[in-house]
Design an enzyme around this catalytic site. Structure first.
Site, PDB file in Angstrom:
ATOM      1  N   ARG A 186      60.666  42.413  44.937  1.00 34.42           N
ATOM      2  CA  ARG A 186      61.487  43.201  45.860  1.00 34.42           C
ATOM      3  C   ARG A 186      62.796  43.564  45.154  1.00 34.42           C
ATOM      4  NH1 ARG A 186      58.544  42.568  50.326  1.00 34.42           N
ATOM      5  NH2 ARG A 186      57.419  40.608  50.488  1.00 34.42           N
ATOM      6  N   CYS A 243      56.590  43.273  53.635  1.00 37.91           N
ATOM      7  CA  CYS A 243      56.873  44.652  53.235  1.00 37.91           C
ATOM      8  C   CYS A 243      56.908  45.579  54.443  1.00 37.91           C
ATOM      9  CB  CYS A 243      55.831  45.139  52.232  1.00 37.91           C
ATOM     10  SG  CYS A 243      55.773  44.186  50.698  1.00 37.91           S
TER      11      CYS A 243
END
Length: 218
Positions: free
Chosen positions: A132, A55
Site C-alpha cells: 500500500r 483494498c
C-alpha cells in the site's frame, strides 16, 4: 499485449523533490500518462490486489473524498498488478455491493513496470503484489511525499488529504507545518540562517519561543 511502459530507473525508491518516474499505462479510464496530470497534484496509490476487503475499504474511502481532493486541484490514480478486466469487474462489483462509484482510473500493471519504477514491490512481502504505497506528485511532476503501509492495514485517506493541504500550504507560503497541523493553526516560520538574523528574529512580531522556533498565523 504489453500496455504499460515506464522509464527505467535504478533499483530502489524514487527520490522526493525530484521528477517522478514517467509512465504511460492502460487504466479503467483509457490510456494515462504522468504528463496528463501536469498542472495538477496527483495521488498515485497502489494496492495489493483487486477483490480484497482492505483494498475495497480504501477505494470506497478515496471515492467518497474525491470531491474534496478535486477542490485541492488533486487527481486520484490507483494501481495494482491485476488485469484491466479484473479492475473493471471489481469497480462494477463495488458499485453493485456497496453502492459506490469508483470515479478515478486504476492502472493495470501486469508487467509491473510502474510498480518497479516507484518501488511498490517490497522484498519479503510478495513477489507479485504491490504494497500500500502512496505517492504525492506536484503540478510540475516532482515527487513530494511517499507513504507506505503493510498489506494487512489500510491507509488513512483523511491523513493523505491533510498532507496534501499541508504540502500546498508550505509551497504557497514558504513555511513548514507542525505535527498533525490543520488549517487555521499556526505554521512554522523558517529558521534564521545567520547570527544577525537570529538576533533580529525576536523583534519580528512572531510567536517566538526561541531563535530557531517561531510560528505565525496565516
Amino acid at each position: 499485449m504489453n500496455t504499460t511502459s515506464a522509464i527505467q530507473t535504478p533499483a530502489g525508491l524514487p527520490r522526493m523533490n525530484e521528477p517522478a518516474p514517467d509512465f504511460t499505462a492502460l487504466t479503467t479510464h483509457g490510456m494515462k500518462s504522468l504528463s496528463d496530470y501536469k498542472g495538477k497534484w496527483l495521488i498515485l496509490f497502489s494496492h495489493p490486489a483487486d477483490f480484497t476487503p482492505v483494498c475495497t475499504t480504501e477505494f470506497t474511502a478515496f471515492a467518497a473524498r474525491s470531491a474534496d481532493f478535486a477542490a485541492l486541484n488533486t487527481e486520484l490514480l490507483g494501481l495494482s498488478i491485476d488485469s484491466h478486466y479484473a479492475h473493471i469487474a471489481w469497480v462494477r462489483s463495488i458499485k453493485q455491493s456497496f453502492g459506490v462509484d469508483i470515479n478515478f482510473p486504476i492502472i493495470a500493471d501486469l508487467d509491473m513496470k510502474v510498480a518497479q519504477a516507484y518501488g511498490m514491490i517490497m522484498p519479503g512481502a510478495s513477489d507479485t503484489q504491490a504494497v500500500r504505497a502512496t505517492f504525492i506528485i506536484d503540478p510540475e511532476g516532482k515527487l513530494r511525499a511517499m507513504v507506505y503501509y503493510p498489506m494487512t492495514n489500510g491507509r488513512s485517506v483523511d491523513e493523505i488529504h491533510r498532507l496534501i493541504v499541508a504540502l500546498q500550504t508550505s509551497a504557497e507560503h514558504k513555511v513548514a507545518t507542525p505535527e498533525n497541523w490543520h488549517p487555521g493553526q499556526p505554521v512554522i516560520v523558517p529558521t534564521p540562517q545567520t547570527c544577525d538574523a537570529a538576533d533580529a528574529r525576536m523583534q519580528e512580531g512572531l510567536n517566538t519561543v526561541d531563535w530557531y522556533f517561531s510560528t505565525k498565523m496565516l
